[in-house]
Design a protein around this motif. Structure first.
Motif, PDB file in Angstrom:
ATOM      1  N   MET A 136       0.839  -1.193   0.000  1.00  0.00           N
ATOM      2  CA  MET A 136       0.000   0.000   0.000  1.00  0.00           C
ATOM      3  C   MET A 136       0.876   1.246   0.000  1.00  0.00           C
ATOM      4  SD  MET A 136      -2.920   1.089   2.703  1.00  0.00           S
ATOM      5  CE  MET A 136      -1.990   2.443   3.339  1.00  0.00           C
ATOM      6  N   VAL A 137       0.383   2.256  -0.642  1.00  0.00           N
ATOM      7  CA  VAL A 137       1.163   3.483  -0.709  1.00  0.00           C
ATOM      8  C   VAL A 137       0.973   4.267   0.582  1.00  0.00           C
ATOM      9  CG1 VAL A 137       1.456   5.651  -1.919  1.00  0.00           C
ATOM     10  CG2 VAL A 137       0.965   3.579  -3.190  1.00  0.00           C
ATOM     11  N   GLU A 138       2.119   4.670   1.167  1.00  0.00           N
ATOM     12  CA  GLU A 138       2.079   5.403   2.422  1.00  0.00           C
ATOM     13  C   GLU A 138       1.770   6.871   2.135  1.00  0.00           C
ATOM     14  OE1 GLU A 138       5.373   5.793   5.744  1.00  0.00           O
ATOM     15  OE2 GLU A 138       5.561   4.001   4.498  1.00  0.00           O
ATOM     16  N   GLU A 139       0.815   7.434   2.810  1.00  0.00           N
ATOM     17  CA  GLU A 139       0.574   8.861   2.630  1.00  0.00           C
ATOM     18  C   GLU A 139       0.699   9.544   3.991  1.00  0.00           C
ATOM     19  OE1 GLU A 139      -2.173  10.124  -0.151  1.00  0.00           O
ATOM     20  OE2 GLU A 139      -2.109   8.310  -1.338  1.00  0.00           O
ATOM     21  N   LYS A 140       0.894  10.862   3.943  1.00  0.00           N
ATOM     22  CA  LYS A 140       1.241  11.532   5.203  1.00  0.00           C
ATOM     23  C   LYS A 140       0.067  11.653   6.178  1.00  0.00           C
ATOM     24  CE  LYS A 140       0.218  16.121   3.796  1.00  0.00           C
ATOM     25  NZ  LYS A 140       0.644  17.320   3.231  1.00  0.00           N
ATOM     26  N   SER A 141       0.408  11.695   7.454  1.00  0.00           N
ATOM     27  CA  SER A 141      -0.613  11.930   8.468  1.00  0.00           C
ATOM     28  C   SER A 141      -0.308  13.280   9.104  1.00  0.00           C
ATOM     29  CB  SER A 141      -0.534  10.845   9.532  1.00  0.00           C
ATOM     30  OG  SER A 141       0.670  10.999  10.244  1.00  0.00           O
ATOM     31  N   ASP A 142      -1.314  13.931   9.681  1.00  0.00           N
ATOM     32  CA  ASP A 142      -1.113  15.256  10.243  1.00  0.00           C
ATOM     33  C   ASP A 142      -0.720  15.220  11.708  1.00  0.00           C
ATOM     34  OD1 ASP A 142      -1.343  16.993   8.228  1.00  0.00           O
ATOM     35  OD2 ASP A 142      -3.530  17.199   8.343  1.00  0.00           O
ATOM     36  N   SER A 143      -0.764  14.012  12.313  1.00  0.00           N
ATOM     37  CA  SER A 143      -0.680  13.954  13.764  1.00  0.00           C
ATOM     38  C   SER A 143       0.753  14.001  14.295  1.00  0.00           C
ATOM     39  CB  SER A 143      -1.351  12.679  14.237  1.00  0.00           C
ATOM     40  OG  SER A 143      -0.662  11.588  13.672  1.00  0.00           O
ATOM     41  N   LYS A 144       1.747  13.827  13.422  1.00  0.00           N
ATOM     42  CA  LYS A 144       3.132  13.717  13.916  1.00  0.00           C
ATOM     43  C   LYS A 144       3.585  14.929  14.705  1.00  0.00           C
ATOM     44  CE  LYS A 144       5.860  10.226  11.764  1.00  0.00           C
ATOM     45  NZ  LYS A 144       6.041   9.935  10.346  1.00  0.00           N
ATOM     46  N   SER A 145       3.327  16.140  14.162  1.00  0.00           N
ATOM     47  CA  SER A 145       3.820  17.321  14.863  1.00  0.00           C
ATOM     48  C   SER A 145       3.036  17.544  16.151  1.00  0.00           C
ATOM     49  CB  SER A 145       3.779  18.557  13.960  1.00  0.00           C
ATOM     50  OG  SER A 145       2.825  18.421  12.969  1.00  0.00           O
ATOM     51  N   THR A 146       1.754  17.200  16.152  1.00  0.00           N
ATOM     52  CA  THR A 146       0.970  17.328  17.388  1.00  0.00           C
ATOM     53  C   THR A 146       1.561  16.412  18.459  1.00  0.00           C
ATOM     54  OG1 THR A 146      -0.873  17.377  15.840  1.00  0.00           O
ATOM     55  CG2 THR A 146      -1.439  17.437  18.178  1.00  0.00           C
ATOM     56  N   GLU A 147       1.899  15.193  18.058  1.00  0.00           N
ATOM     57  CA  GLU A 147       2.512  14.238  19.005  1.00  0.00           C
ATOM     58  C   GLU A 147       3.795  14.805  19.594  1.00  0.00           C
ATOM     59  OE1 GLU A 147       3.406  10.417  17.274  1.00  0.00           O
ATOM     60  OE2 GLU A 147       1.279  10.170  16.821  1.00  0.00           O
ATOM     61  N   LYS A 148       4.590  15.429  18.710  1.00  0.00           N
ATOM     62  CA  LYS A 148       5.871  15.981  19.134  1.00  0.00           C
ATOM     63  C   LYS A 148       5.646  17.085  20.172  1.00  0.00           C
ATOM     64  CE  LYS A 148      10.091  17.619  16.953  1.00  0.00           C
ATOM     65  NZ  LYS A 148      10.601  18.150  15.698  1.00  0.00           N
ATOM     66  N   ILE A 149       4.660  17.952  19.897  1.00  0.00           N
ATOM     67  CA  ILE A 149       4.387  19.060  20.816  1.00  0.00           C
ATOM     68  C   ILE A 149       3.923  18.518  22.169  1.00  0.00           C
ATOM     69  CG2 ILE A 149       2.874  21.063  21.242  1.00  0.00           C
ATOM     70  CD1 ILE A 149       2.856  21.505  18.197  1.00  0.00           C
ATOM     71  N   LEU A 150       3.047  17.514  22.122  1.00  0.00           N
ATOM     72  CA  LEU A 150       2.540  16.941  23.376  1.00  0.00           C
ATOM     73  C   LEU A 150       3.680  16.344  24.189  1.00  0.00           C
ATOM     74  CD1 LEU A 150      -0.845  15.350  22.246  1.00  0.00           C
ATOM     75  CD2 LEU A 150      -0.481  17.385  23.657  1.00  0.00           C
ATOM     76  N   ALA A 151       4.593  15.651  23.493  1.00  0.00           N
ATOM     77  CA  ALA A 151       5.723  15.044  24.188  1.00  0.00           C
ATOM     78  C   ALA A 151       6.588  16.130  24.825  1.00  0.00           C
ATOM     79  CB  ALA A 151       6.549  14.214  23.209  1.00  0.00           C
TER      80      ALA A 151
END
Ligand SMILES: Cc1cc2nc3c(=O)[nH]c(=O)nc-3n(C[C@H](O)[C@H](O)[C@H](O)COP(=O)(O)OP(=O)(O)OC[C@H]3O[C@@H](n4cnc5c(N)ncnc54)[C@H](O)[C@@H]3O)c2cc1C
Lengths: 394, 130
Positions: free
Chosen positions: B1-16
């Motif tokens: 399957m072709v991987e497409e981007k998700s928007d949650s990565k930067s939110t996760e980073k900020i929360l961490a």
């Protein structure tokens, strides 16, 4: 909008810039890239010779893209220019109105006997941050002997980067008071391809007691068991560690028609308009094209702007402008030239080193917000055009 | 399957980042700094600077070939100014008459200095008010 479907190949400097620029016009931009991370390649030098961490110079491609760009993490394997279609390795078929190939150069270790084994042993600072870490692992442990940096071919990214490596390595060994000599093996008759600039670089090298160099040295092969580099004239030079700058080839994409690429696989373009020869809806920018100028981030950057403007019907052209810094620990010169002017005369200065530090600091934000940075870069490029700096140089 | 981007990565980073224990002190410090910068007008100045028009004008003013060349050699100019400034502000006890002048003229450094002075005078004579 006519021509609204844009396909961009490669998430390096050129691909990110052109994607962010075009999506801002309201076009539907798809970026296909085979590496989820983008790293700042010049920093390989700081990793290899200063032991800096690769992490500070990496960003995810996603974080450098306008969220409106559709990102596909996959390798583009086929590009059919006539039918305006492309195919990814995992089988995704894509159609486009415009395609911009920005897939960089491919490093080739197979064109010289012994090069591959040498790369596996010592790494290099051209192919990846990980390979640069390998160089640091050797450099940081060397107590004495000779480190050779060998340049087998001159079609390479950032032509003064071999020299940068020599200076940074020599400075490291000097500071650490280690008895290591750094030697540059260079194929052209002068220590840099352009004779005037070669004089400036040569005198800087002479001011270091631990730098040696040989010009007109054509590398034939490497014998890793005897630890010698063998020249085409049969001369043998002994080393304790050896970093070879790999050969550069065009990207691994099956392009139809095959004539769109030259013998080394670089994509043939009009050197000023950057469209792929015979196509007005296909472009190639940055290291992957065959424009007769140096392969530099600046060429990729300026190329992205030229293509963006041309797709918008403006008459922009690429002048062949280069701006490669040659740095030592605390000084620098810039190799500034274009298609019509050889590199302008330069003196090593601390200001230029400071300017290079500023460029590095602006690198990632300038990819993400190219329109904001355009006027600032324009002012710099205009003030330092080779015909404006002229005889007086800088 | 072709991987497409998700928007949650930067939110996760900020929360961490927000969960890190140093964060409380850093945020308090930042808030204090912001208040001070706002009161002193520095924040307004920064806002003006972040505007690309102002930055562009500033760059246009600074980025000329002459300015770049001069800035490139600033360390050398400062050295010359410092050395000659020291001579200018120090009280000089020695006196030089015609005899002394003639004698000084035999000094190669004085000869070079004189050549430079003549060059400077020649250049000054060509400068026109712009
Ligand atoms: C040691 C070193 C020092 C340097 N110093 C400087 C400097 O000081 N100044 C300067 O201007 N330049 C410098 N450069 C050169 C600069 O880094 C490159 O010229 C620049 O990165 C080229 O950008 P690009 O977008 O053309 O290619 P790249 O940045 O190489 O990006 C190509 C992208 O395409 C992707 N890709 C490749 N093939 C495919 C495929 N088939 N499908 C999908 N994706 C693909 C790759 O994964 C990569 O992400 C230096 C380079 C090195 C190695």
């Amino acid at each position: 909008m006519n021509g609204e479907k844009v396909l961009v190949v490669g998430g390096g400097a050129g691909g990110l810039l052109v994607s962010n620029l075009l999506v801002g016009d309201g076009r539907e931009v798809t970026l296909v890239t085979n590496n989820p991370e983008h790293y700042f390649q010049p920093a390989n030098l700081f990793i290899a010779f200063k032991g800096e961490s690769p992490e500070s110079y990496k960003r995810s491609v996603e974080s450098l893209l306008d969220p409106k760009v559709r990102l596909i993490l996959d390798k583009l394997s086929k590009l059919d220019l006539g039918n305006r279609t492309a195919l990814t390795e995992r089988g995704k078929r894509l159609e486009y109105d415009y395609v911009i190939v920005a897939a960089g150069a491919r490093m080739d270790y197979n064109s010289l006997p012994g090069m591959k084994e040498n790369f596996e042993m010592f790494g290099d600072y051209y192919s990846s941050p990980e390979a640069a870490v390998k160089v640091w692992n050797t450099v940081s442990r060397m107590k004495n002997g000779k480190l050779i940096i060998g340049v087998p071919d001159l079609i390479i990214k950032c032509p003064p980067a071999p020299h940068k490596g020599v200076f940074l390595a020599a400075e490291f060994f000097k500071k650490e008071k280690r008895d290591v000599t750094v030697e540059l093996l260079y194929p052209s008759p002068h220590i840099y391809t352009e004779a005037e600039l070669a004089k400036t670089i040569e005198s800087k090298m002479k001011s270091f007691s631990n730098i040696e160099y040989r010009t007109s040295f054509l590398i034939d092969s490497v014998d890793k068991d005897r630890k010698v580099v063998i020249g085409m004239n049969g001369e043998e030079i002994k080393y304790d560690a050896l970093v070879l700058i790999p050969f550069h080839k065009g990207p691994e994409i099956d392009v139809n028609p095959a004539e769109a690429r030259d013998d080394d696989g670089f994509i043939k373009v009009d050197k000023r308009k950057l469209n792929i020869t015979s196509y007005d809806d296909a472009f190639a920018i940055g290291d992957c094209n065959n424009a007769p100028t140096s392969k530099t981030g600046v060429a990729a950057h300026l190329g992205a702007f030229v293509v963006w403007k041309r797709i918008n019907g403006r008459n922009a052209e690429y002048s062949g402008r280069t701006n490669c810094p040659l740095i030592t620990d605390d000084e620098a010169i810039f190799v500034i030239s274009d298609y019509d002017h050889k590199p302008v005369g330069q003196r090593f200065s601390r200001l230029k080193r400071l300017m290079e530090d500023l460029f590095v600091a602006m690198y990632f934000p300038s990819l993400r917000y190219p329109r904001k940075f355009e006027p600032i870069f324009d002012v710099y490029f205009n003030a330092t055009e080779p015909n404006i700096l002229g005889e007086k140089g800088w | 399957m072709v991987e497409e981007k998700s928007d949650s990565k930067s939110t996760e980073k900020i929360l961490a980042l927000l969960e890190r224990p140093e964060m409380e002190e850093a945020v308090a410090n930042l808030a204090e700094l912001l208040i001070a910068m706002n009161e002193s007008g520095l924040l307004d100045l920064l806002k003006v600077l972040a505007d690309r028009g102002v930055l562009e004008s500033l760059m246009k003013y600074l980025m000329t070939p002459d300015f770049l060349r001069m800035a490139d050699k600033l360390d050398k100019y400062v050295h010359v100014l410092e050395e000659s400034g020291e001579i200018l502000i120090t009280e000089e006890k020695a006196r030089t008459g015609i005899g002394g002048l003639l004698k000084a003229m035999r000094d190669p450094d004085v000869q070079v200095g004189l050549t430079k002075l003549i060059k400077l005078l020649k250049f000054l004579g060509t400068v026109k008010e712009q």
